[in-house]
Scaffold this motif. Sequence first.
Motif, short mmCIF file in Angstrom:
data_model
loop_
_atom_site.label_atom_id
_atom_site.label_comp_id
_atom_site.label_asym_id
_atom_site.label_seq_id
_atom_site.Cartn_x
_atom_site.Cartn_y
_atom_site.Cartn_z
N ASP A 72 0.82 -1.22 0.00
CA ASP A 72 0.00 0.00 0.00
C ASP A 72 0.85 1.26 0.00
O ASP A 72 0.48 2.27 -0.60
N ARG A 73 1.95 1.21 0.73
CA ARG A 73 2.82 2.39 0.79
C ARG A 73 3.46 2.67 -0.57
O ARG A 73 3.60 3.82 -0.97
N LEU A 74 3.82 1.60 -1.26
CA LEU A 74 4.42 1.79 -2.59
C LEU A 74 3.40 2.42 -3.53
O LEU A 74 3.72 3.34 -4.28
N TYR A 75 2.15 1.94 -3.44
CA TYR A 75 1.09 2.52 -4.27
C TYR A 75 0.88 3.99 -3.90
O TYR A 75 0.65 4.84 -4.76
N LEU A 76 0.97 4.26 -2.59
CA LEU A 76 0.78 5.64 -2.12
C LEU A 76 1.89 6.55 -2.65
O LEU A 76 1.62 7.67 -3.10
N TYR A 77 3.14 6.08 -2.60
CA TYR A 77 4.25 6.87 -3.15
C TYR A 77 4.00 7.22 -4.60
O TYR A 77 4.22 8.33 -5.05
N MET A 78 3.52 6.20 -5.34
CA MET A 78 3.31 6.42 -6.77
C MET A 78 2.17 7.41 -7.00
O MET A 78 2.22 8.24 -7.90
N LYS A 79 1.16 7.32 -6.13
CA LYS A 79 0.03 8.24 -6.24
C LYS A 79 0.50 9.67 -5.96
O LYS A 79 0.12 10.62 -6.66
N GLN A 80 1.35 9.81 -4.92
CA GLN A 80 1.90 11.13 -4.59
C GLN A 80 2.66 11.75 -5.76
O GLN A 80 2.77 12.95 -5.88
N LYS A 81 3.23 10.87 -6.57
CA LYS A 81 3.98 11.36 -7.72
C LYS A 81 3.08 11.64 -8.92
O LYS A 81 3.56 11.92 -10.01
N ASN A 82 1.78 11.47 -8.68
CA ASN A 82 0.78 11.66 -9.74
C ASN A 82 0.89 10.65 -10.87
O ASN A 82 0.61 10.95 -12.02
N TRP A 83 1.36 9.46 -10.53
CA TRP A 83 1.39 8.40 -11.53
C TRP A 83 0.10 7.59 -11.38
O TRP A 83 -0.18 7.10 -10.29
N ASP A 84 -0.63 7.47 -12.45
CA ASP A 84 -1.85 6.67 -12.37
C ASP A 84 -1.53 5.21 -12.69
O ASP A 84 -1.42 4.82 -13.85
N ILE A 85 -1.43 4.44 -11.63
CA ILE A 85 -1.04 3.04 -11.85
C ILE A 85 -2.25 2.10 -11.88
O ILE A 85 -2.09 0.90 -12.08
N THR A 86 -3.44 2.67 -11.69
CA THR A 86 -4.63 1.82 -11.66
C THR A 86 -4.70 0.83 -12.84
O THR A 86 -4.96 -0.34 -12.63
N PRO A 87 -4.47 1.30 -14.07
CA PRO A 87 -4.59 0.35 -15.18
C PRO A 87 -3.54 -0.77 -15.17
O PRO A 87 -3.69 -1.76 -15.87
N TYR A 88 -2.49 -0.59 -14.38
CA TYR A 88 -1.38 -1.56 -14.41
C TYR A 88 -1.39 -2.54 -13.25
O TYR A 88 -0.75 -3.57 -13.29
#
Length: 232
Positions: free
Chosen positions: A65-81
């Motif tokens: 979850d933290r890794l996903y949060l970091y990526m979200k903070q960077k404005n990377w939309d990883i949902t499709p991946y």
Amino acid sequence: MNGDRVKIGIEGLDQMMGGGLIPGTICAIIGTYGTGKTTFALQFIWEGLKNGEKTIYISLEEAEDRLYLYMKQKNWDITPYKDSALTVIKLDPSDFNLAINRIKNELPTLVRELGATRVVIDPVSLFEDLFERASDRRREMFRFVEALREQHCTIVITSETDKDNPFSSRHNLIEYLADTVILLRYVRPSDLTDVHLALEVVKMRLSAHSREIKPYEIQQDQVLVYTEANVF
Ligand SMILES: Nc1ncnc2c1ncn2[C@@H]1O[C@H](COP(=O)(O)OP(=O)(O)O)[C@@H](O)[C@H]1O
Ligand SMILES: [Mg+2]
């Protein structure tokens, strides 16, 4: 020549390596806590996802979850991946021996099945710590790395530096096994007013590379390497 390089996605750093990593090689990112190892590793994964590649992130420290949060903070939309092009595997430290054995035995197969071209192990230090004898550690790490190498994916492994030596990984092993070594460290000017971060490409098999030490900054959405500036 740059077309056949695997970019980490940090422009100045890729430039210092002649365009990026060589496909199928292993890169060690070595630094003490807070120098940005996880940030660099995530950037490498994101760069792959943007290119339509399949990626695997083995996390030995940070929860999924933290890794996903970091990526979200960077404005990377990883949902499709998520769970398709990006597979995150968090190893549970409470069952560490079992988890690590599973990774050792199953990761090469997983890489093949998923068709992964980029793999991260962050940080490998906890894995190395499991071996009491240096000779066992050396042999097991060599086997592990060679098994990964056979999958022909490009691998980024992070490692903590030794507590007494900011230039070497804790077990002084991964820098020998890796093809490319990137060292991240703090630079404290003598007046002690400010702490800076600096990186260097210490080693790169099969390629010319810069040997300069360059300052870098971790910003919210990117890592900036000041290739025109000098640290000293
Ligand atoms: N969103 C952000 N904006 C600015 N700096 C950040 C951000 N996220 C992380 N950092 C910086 O990066 C450091 C942590 O980087 P991290 O990649 O976790 O290091 P490591 O994995 O080497 O311990 C933090 O201490 C902080 O200084
Ligand atoms: Mg980290």
